[in-house]
Design an enzyme around this catalytic site. Sequence first.
Site, PDB file in Angstrom:
ATOM      1  N   HIS A 130      -0.858   4.653  -6.261  1.00 47.24           N
ATOM      2  CA  HIS A 130      -0.829   5.982  -5.633  1.00 47.24           C
ATOM      3  C   HIS A 130      -0.720   7.085  -6.706  1.00 47.24           C
ATOM      4  O   HIS A 130      -1.511   8.035  -6.716  1.00 47.24           O
ATOM      5  CB  HIS A 130       0.372   6.044  -4.674  1.00 47.24           C
ATOM      6  CG  HIS A 130       0.562   7.353  -3.974  1.00 47.24           C
ATOM      7  ND1 HIS A 130       0.124   7.572  -2.682  1.00 47.24           N
ATOM      8  CD2 HIS A 130       1.140   8.518  -4.370  1.00 47.24           C
ATOM      9  CE1 HIS A 130       0.428   8.820  -2.322  1.00 47.24           C
ATOM     10  NE2 HIS A 130       1.052   9.410  -3.337  1.00 47.24           N
ATOM     11  N   GLU A 131       0.242   6.944  -7.597  1.00 47.75           N
ATOM     12  CA  GLU A 131       0.433   7.989  -8.615  1.00 47.75           C
ATOM     13  C   GLU A 131      -0.746   8.010  -9.598  1.00 47.75           C
ATOM     14  O   GLU A 131      -1.117   9.072 -10.097  1.00 47.75           O
ATOM     15  CB  GLU A 131       1.763   7.802  -9.354  1.00 47.75           C
ATOM     16  CG  GLU A 131       3.014   7.893  -8.468  1.00 47.75           C
ATOM     17  CD  GLU A 131       3.109   9.151  -7.602  1.00 47.75           C
ATOM     18  OE1 GLU A 131       2.454  10.157  -7.882  1.00 47.75           O
ATOM     19  OE2 GLU A 131       3.865   9.107  -6.610  1.00 47.75           O
ATOM     20  N   HIS A 134      -3.353  10.092  -8.077  1.00 45.52           N
ATOM     21  CA  HIS A 134      -3.078  11.522  -8.290  1.00 45.52           C
ATOM     22  C   HIS A 134      -3.506  11.958  -9.694  1.00 45.52           C
ATOM     23  O   HIS A 134      -4.094  13.022  -9.856  1.00 45.52           O
ATOM     24  CB  HIS A 134      -1.582  11.817  -8.126  1.00 45.52           C
ATOM     25  CG  HIS A 134      -1.122  11.918  -6.697  1.00 45.52           C
ATOM     26  ND1 HIS A 134      -1.856  12.527  -5.708  1.00 45.52           N
ATOM     27  CD2 HIS A 134       0.033  11.511  -6.103  1.00 45.52           C
ATOM     28  CE1 HIS A 134      -1.181  12.485  -4.568  1.00 45.52           C
ATOM     29  NE2 HIS A 134      -0.029  11.859  -4.775  1.00 45.52           N
ATOM     30  N   HIS A 140      -3.365  13.689  -1.173  1.00 49.25           N
ATOM     31  CA  HIS A 140      -2.903  12.776  -0.121  1.00 49.25           C
ATOM     32  C   HIS A 140      -3.974  12.578   0.935  1.00 49.25           C
ATOM     33  O   HIS A 140      -4.751  13.480   1.244  1.00 49.25           O
ATOM     34  CB  HIS A 140      -1.604  13.297   0.502  1.00 49.25           C
ATOM     35  CG  HIS A 140      -0.434  13.065  -0.397  1.00 49.25           C
ATOM     36  ND1 HIS A 140       0.653  13.899  -0.456  1.00 49.25           N
ATOM     37  CD2 HIS A 140      -0.198  12.070  -1.301  1.00 49.25           C
ATOM     38  CE1 HIS A 140       1.509  13.429  -1.364  1.00 49.25           C
ATOM     39  NE2 HIS A 140       1.005  12.330  -1.892  1.00 49.25           N
ATOM     40  N   CYS A 141      -3.988  11.357   1.480  1.00 47.00           N
ATOM     41  CA  CYS A 141      -5.023  10.955   2.429  1.00 47.00           C
ATOM     42  C   CYS A 141      -4.404  10.801   3.814  1.00 47.00           C
ATOM     43  O   CYS A 141      -3.310  10.255   3.950  1.00 47.00           O
ATOM     44  CB  CYS A 141      -5.599   9.613   1.956  1.00 47.00           C
ATOM     45  SG  CYS A 141      -6.865   8.962   3.038  1.00 47.00           S
ATOM     46  N   CYS A 146      -4.309   3.869   3.788  1.00 50.28           N
ATOM     47  CA  CYS A 146      -4.825   4.119   2.428  1.00 50.28           C
ATOM     48  C   CYS A 146      -3.661   4.271   1.447  1.00 50.28           C
ATOM     49  O   CYS A 146      -2.631   4.864   1.774  1.00 50.28           O
ATOM     50  CB  CYS A 146      -5.663   5.391   2.440  1.00 50.28           C
ATOM     51  SG  CYS A 146      -6.210   5.911   0.801  1.00 50.28           S
ATOM     52  N   CYS A 168     -11.486   7.856  -0.194  1.00 48.99           N
ATOM     53  CA  CYS A 168     -10.836   8.092  -1.499  1.00 48.99           C
ATOM     54  C   CYS A 168     -11.627   7.423  -2.622  1.00 48.99           C
ATOM     55  O   CYS A 168     -11.760   7.990  -3.708  1.00 48.99           O
ATOM     56  CB  CYS A 168      -9.390   7.596  -1.479  1.00 48.99           C
ATOM     57  SG  CYS A 168      -8.303   8.678  -0.522  1.00 48.99           S
TER      58      CYS A 168
END
Length: 178
Positions: A130-131, A134, A140-141, A146, A168
Site C-alpha cells: 500500500h505505502e 503511494h 486511495h482506492c 484493493c 490501480c
Amino acid sequence: MSETLGLTQLGSPAHYPINSLRERISAKLPDFSVQELPPFDQLAEALDPSRGQYHSTRVLAILEELVQTMNVNFLLGVAPFDLYVPGMNFVFGEARCPGRVAVISTLRLKTDPQTDMSTLGSRVLKEAVHETGHMLGLRHCPDESCVMHFSERLSDTDRKNDAFCSDCSASLRVIEVE
Ligand code: ZN
Ligand code: ZN
C-alpha cells in the site's frame, strides 16, 4: 533497469522479520529490486513523549534525508513503534505520494501474542505494498478489496487483497510510462 526499493528496520526489530518481508514484497513487485538495508534509529525528533507515539510525517522527513545518502530509488522504513498524525489516534503507515519514502508500523498488525506469523506476514505485506503504491503516486482506492483501499482499522487490512485492482494497476502503468 529495475527500480530499487530499500527496506530498513527503524529502532528495535519489528514484529515481523525484515528479510521475510523482503522476500514477499519481491514476489509481489517483480519490477523492483528489493534490498534489506542496515537498521536506522536516529528518530528522536519524531517522538512525541506525551503520546508515546512517533509522528509519522516527521519520520518521513528524517527518511527523506536518509534516502539521499543511499543507493536506492525508494526507501520503506519498518517500525515496531506506534505512528500517528495529528487528528488521528494512529496510522498503520504513511508515504510521500508520490515520493521516495514511506513508513509502516507493525505494532497494531500484531493484535495479540496469538496472532500467527502467517496472518501477521500477510498484513505487513499489504501495508508495505500500500505505502509503496503511494510512493509511486497512487491515491486511495474505493474498491474495498484493493490493496490501495484506506485501512482505518485492522478489519480493513484483513478484508483487502495484497494486490492492486485493475484500475490501480492501469494507473501504475500510466505513471510508469510518464
Ligand atoms: Zn494510504
Ligand atoms: Zn484499486
